[in-house]
Scaffold this active site. Structure first.
Site, PDB file in Angstrom:
ATOM      1  N   ARG A 105     -10.941  -3.818   7.865  1.00 33.12           N
ATOM      2  CA  ARG A 105     -10.431  -5.110   8.336  1.00 33.12           C
ATOM      3  C   ARG A 105      -8.973  -5.037   8.792  1.00 33.12           C
ATOM      4  O   ARG A 105      -8.484  -5.992   9.368  1.00 33.12           O
ATOM      5  CB  ARG A 105     -10.553  -6.158   7.231  1.00 33.12           C
ATOM      6  N   GLY A 151     -13.486   1.325   4.858  1.00 26.86           N
ATOM      7  CA  GLY A 151     -12.199   1.129   4.202  1.00 26.86           C
ATOM      8  C   GLY A 151     -11.112   1.926   4.900  1.00 26.86           C
ATOM      9  O   GLY A 151     -11.399   2.872   5.647  1.00 26.86           O
ATOM     10  N   LYS A 174       1.217   9.193  -7.499  1.00 29.19           N
ATOM     11  CA  LYS A 174       0.985  10.280  -6.551  1.00 29.19           C
ATOM     12  C   LYS A 174       2.096  10.392  -5.514  1.00 29.19           C
ATOM     13  O   LYS A 174       2.443  11.490  -5.074  1.00 29.19           O
ATOM     14  CB  LYS A 174      -0.377  10.119  -5.882  1.00 29.19           C
TER      15      LYS A 174
END
Length: 279
Positions: free
Chosen positions: A152, A127, A68
């Site tokens: 995270r 996420g 991509k």
């Protein structure tokens, strides 16, 4: 822009698992178009050479990982979502060069909207990778003005916050490991299907997480979907996003625009859904 070919392919590495040939074949059959849609294993290193070798019989390409970014670089024009994500998943091949589109964002927005009972102003993304970028843009198009990101990697959330500022959406970093959370009406999970997630973290996300839209569809149910079930919530897999983004690719190949509806589009969409439901 002149595009007359009747051959199309999906490229990526790996590629054998792709459902794109089934989706596109169903669409062109419904539209009465005698177009051939195949698949080709192409990596990032060989992409430019493979693209340059295509003859005029090729009309366009669908791109998956890891292509991509390379497709973005090779496009002579790009739609807004491609520019904002830095990713192109569709190339329309024309005399003046390949024109790039990102149909993932609109595909995700369309399928999420189909599962919402009413518009929402706040949402949560779980996420912070490339799919989270598409999720943020999809939420913007749905009218969401504030988004929490549970992740995270603070540096990745900071990147999303910068994009949010650019498009007028406030992005808050709420971390992934918090045990108590504010209520939101919608959660979009962008973690890979096999991503480990501690049960207490999943439970904290599920308790006040509203509708869960999980972009995963091949590893179902995910840990988050199981947590939503434990807490009596509703979880939706992302197969509909795959169908909706492919529908917009078909629009590009057939009309030159990802925003221009196809003739008898409801019938085309129904045929595409049936093609993957039977798998």
């Amino acid at each position: 822009m002149l595009t007359t070919g009747d051959r199309l392919e999906v490229w990526g590495d790996p590629i054998a698992h792709s459902l794109s040939p089934l989706l596109h074949a169903a669409a062109y059959r419904t539209l009465g178009l005698d177009w051939a849609y195949g698949r080709r294993r192409v990596g990032a290193a060989s992409f430019a050479g493979e693209l340059a070798s295509l003859g005029r019989e090729f009309r366009g390409l669908s791109l998956t990982m890891p292509l991509k970014g390379a497709a973005f670089d090779g496009a002579v024009s790009r739609n807004r979502h491609a520019e904002l994500t830095g990713a192109v998943n569709t190339l329309l091949l024309a005399d003046d060069g390949p024109h790039g589109f990102n149909t993932d964002v609109a595909g995700l927005a369309a399928d999420v909207a189909a599962h919402l009972a009413a518009p929402v102003e706040r949402a949560r993304i779980v996420g912070s990778g490339a799919t989270a970028t598409s999720a943020l843009l999809a939420l913007e198009s749905l009218g969401v003005s504030r988004v929490e990101v549970a992740a995270r990697r603070p540096e990745a959330v900071a990147r999303l916050a910068r994009l949010g500022k650019e498009i007028g959406v406030t992005v808050d970093d709420v971390g992934l490991d918090a045990r108590a959370r504010d209520a939101v009406p919608l959660t979009i999970a962008t973690l890979p299907g096999g991503a480990p997630l501690a049960p207490d973290v999943a439970d904290a996300l599920a308790r006040e997480g509203g509708l869960l839209y999980d972009v995963v569809y091949g590893h179902w149910p995910t840990e988050l979907a199981r947590a939503w079930e434990r807490h009596g919530g509703r979880a939706v897999a992302g197969i509909g996003m795959l169908v909706q983004q492919a529908l917009r690719q078909v629009r590009v190949f057939a009309t030159g625009s990802d925003e221009r509806p196809l003739p008898d589009e409801p019938a085309v969409l129904a045929a595409m859904r049936a093609a993957v439901t039977e798998v």
